[in-house]
Structures are given as structure tokens and as C-alpha cells.
Design an enzyme around this catalytic site. Structure first.
Site, PDB file in Angstrom:
ATOM      1  N   ASP A  13      34.569  70.940  64.116  1.00  0.00           N
ATOM      2  CA  ASP A  13      33.840  70.171  63.315  1.00  0.00           C
ATOM      3  C   ASP A  13      34.545  68.889  63.077  1.00  0.00           C
ATOM      4  O   ASP A  13      35.177  68.486  63.605  1.00  0.00           O
ATOM      5  CB  ASP A  13      33.832  71.218  62.106  1.00  0.00           C
ATOM      6  CG  ASP A  13      35.049  70.912  61.186  1.00  0.00           C
ATOM      7  OD1 ASP A  13      36.019  70.715  61.588  1.00  0.00           O
ATOM      8  OD2 ASP A  13      34.907  71.478  59.941  1.00  0.00           O
ATOM      9  N   CYS A  70      38.978  73.536  63.030  1.00  0.00           N
ATOM     10  CA  CYS A  70      38.133  72.679  62.038  1.00  0.00           C
ATOM     11  C   CYS A  70      39.576  72.748  60.899  1.00  0.00           C
ATOM     12  O   CYS A  70      40.796  72.667  61.444  1.00  0.00           O
ATOM     13  CB  CYS A  70      37.309  73.693  61.390  1.00  0.00           C
ATOM     14  SG  CYS A  70      37.978  75.265  60.458  1.00  0.00           S
ATOM     15  N   GLY A  71      38.957  72.396  59.824  1.00  0.00           N
ATOM     16  CA  GLY A  71      40.008  71.918  58.930  1.00  0.00           C
ATOM     17  C   GLY A  71      41.321  72.905  58.644  1.00  0.00           C
ATOM     18  O   GLY A  71      42.632  72.604  58.910  1.00  0.00           O
ATOM     19  N   THR A  72      40.858  74.066  58.324  1.00  0.00           N
ATOM     20  CA  THR A  72      41.858  75.183  58.023  1.00  0.00           C
ATOM     21  C   THR A  72      41.978  76.150  59.351  1.00  0.00           C
ATOM     22  O   THR A  72      42.625  76.836  59.335  1.00  0.00           O
ATOM     23  CB  THR A  72      41.373  76.050  56.829  1.00  0.00           C
ATOM     24  OG1 THR A  72      40.247  76.664  57.330  1.00  0.00           O
ATOM     25  CG2 THR A  72      41.266  75.421  55.640  1.00  0.00           C
ATOM     26  N   GLY A  75      37.115  78.827  59.296  1.00  0.00           N
ATOM     27  CA  GLY A  75      35.794  78.994  59.397  1.00  0.00           C
ATOM     28  C   GLY A  75      35.260  79.346  60.926  1.00  0.00           C
ATOM     29  O   GLY A  75      34.548  80.257  61.255  1.00  0.00           O
ATOM     30  N   ASN A 104      48.094  90.646  71.530  1.00  0.00           N
ATOM     31  CA  ASN A 104      46.496  90.940  71.087  1.00  0.00           C
ATOM     32  C   ASN A 104      45.578  90.549  72.434  1.00  0.00           C
ATOM     33  O   ASN A 104      44.285  90.437  72.100  1.00  0.00           O
ATOM     34  CB  ASN A 104      46.275  90.167  69.820  1.00  0.00           C
ATOM     35  CG  ASN A 104      47.232  90.435  68.713  1.00  0.00           C
ATOM     36  OD1 ASN A 104      47.929  89.466  68.317  1.00  0.00           O
ATOM     37  ND2 ASN A 104      47.278  91.595  68.369  1.00  0.00           N
ATOM     38  N   ARG A 137      51.548  99.263  75.707  1.00  0.00           N
ATOM     39  CA  ARG A 137      51.086  99.691  74.564  1.00  0.00           C
ATOM     40  C   ARG A 137      50.177  98.937  73.826  1.00  0.00           C
ATOM     41  O   ARG A 137      49.282  99.337  73.174  1.00  0.00           O
ATOM     42  CB  ARG A 137      52.235 100.054  73.717  1.00  0.00           C
ATOM     43  CG  ARG A 137      53.024  98.934  73.039  1.00  0.00           C
ATOM     44  CD  ARG A 137      54.285  99.343  72.412  1.00  0.00           C
ATOM     45  NE  ARG A 137      55.027  98.223  71.696  1.00  0.00           N
ATOM     46  CZ  ARG A 137      55.595  97.170  72.119  1.00  0.00           C
ATOM     47  NH1 ARG A 137      56.067  97.517  73.638  1.00  0.00           N
ATOM     48  NH2 ARG A 137      56.366  96.119  71.364  1.00  0.00           N
TER      49      ARG A 137
END
Length: 149
Positions: A13, A70-72, A75, A104, A137
Site C-alpha cells: 500500500d 504495509c505500514g504495520t 492488514g 511453517n 514434524r
């Protein structure tokens, strides 16, 4: 993943635009192709408009890994994680990126442009793109992510 000419899709963004430009330069300088989903300036936009197409393409298997900013980072991460084949990790240090890949099998990296500098971001990207999934695992656990309770 450090093979030459792998294509890395990237989206952001307005808050992530400047950092995205630095990341794109790093990727091109390191022999990656880039598919830029935008945004293409720092004018205010709605991040889902840019990151949904990237998330859909990762979900379809068109690309192995992608980057959203994005900023954080929240989002964009929330948006792409709506897709069942997406595992997006919000990373603000390279150690988290490493573990997100190893444990992950994260396939999209989300970064918080307002909280990290360019040097840290590049280190995170480098780690994310050059760290393999350990399997074992961890595979069993990753396979359970999309199971409904």
C-alpha cells in the site's frame, strides 16, 4: 530458492511504497525477476486491492513465494491469509523469517514498513528467500493448518 531468475511477486500500500522500491532493487540486483502488483506511488490506496491478486496467484501455485508490505504488515497479512494455500508470516527481524520458513513453510513474507528500515528489510527478504522448509514434524503441523475444528 536462490536460483537465478525466480519470479518474486510483490505488493504494497502507500505506506509500504518506498520500502517496496528498495526491495525490488535488491531483488533485481540479485537476479530475481519481479512481478509488481502495485501500488505505484505513495498516494493513499486500499491495500486489499493490491494484495488480493498476489494472494490469489500464490494460492493457484503461479509463484512459490511472495512479499507484501504495509505500514504495520498486519492488514496485508490478514488479507492474503484468507487463501487456503497461503501461509503469510509477519516478520520484523530475520530470525522470525528464518523460523517462518523452516517451521511453517511460509510462502508470503509480510513486512511492517513503518517499523523497520531498509537494511533490516533487505536482511529479512534475503533470509526468507534463502531458507528452506525443514519438513519432518513441521510438515505434519503445516498440513493441519487448514483443517477445520
Amino acid at each position: 530458492m536462490n536460483n537465478t531468475k525466480k519470479t518474486i511477486p510483490i505488493a504494497c500500500d502507500h505506506a509500504g511504497y518506498e520500502l517496496k522500491q528498495h526491495v525490488i532493487k535488491y531483488l533485481i540486483d540479485n537476479q530475481y525477476d519481479v512481478k509488481d502488483y502495485g501500488t505505484f506511488s505513495d498516494e493513499s490506496v486500499d491495500y486489499p486491492d493490491m494484495v488480493h491478486p498476489l494472494g490469489r496467484d500464490i494460492n493457484k501455485g503461479l509463484f512459490e513465494r511472495g512479499i507484501v508490505i504495509c505500514g504495520t504488515g498486519n492488514g496485508v497479512q490478514m488479507t492474503v491469509n484468507k487463501y487456503p494455500n497461503v501461509r503469510c508470516a509477519l516478520c520484523w527481524i530475520s530470525e522470525i523469517a528464518s523460523l517462518a520458513r523452516q517451521h511453517n513453510n511460509a510462502n508470503i513474507l509480510a513486512m511492517p514498513a513503518r517499523f523497520i528500515g531498509t537494511e533490516i528489510a533487505i536482511d529479512i527478504v534475503k533470509t526468507f528467500l534463502n531458507t528452506d522448509f525443514e519438513g519432518g514434524r513441521h510438515l505434519r503441523r503445516v498440513e493441519k493448518i487448514n483443517q477445520l475444528l
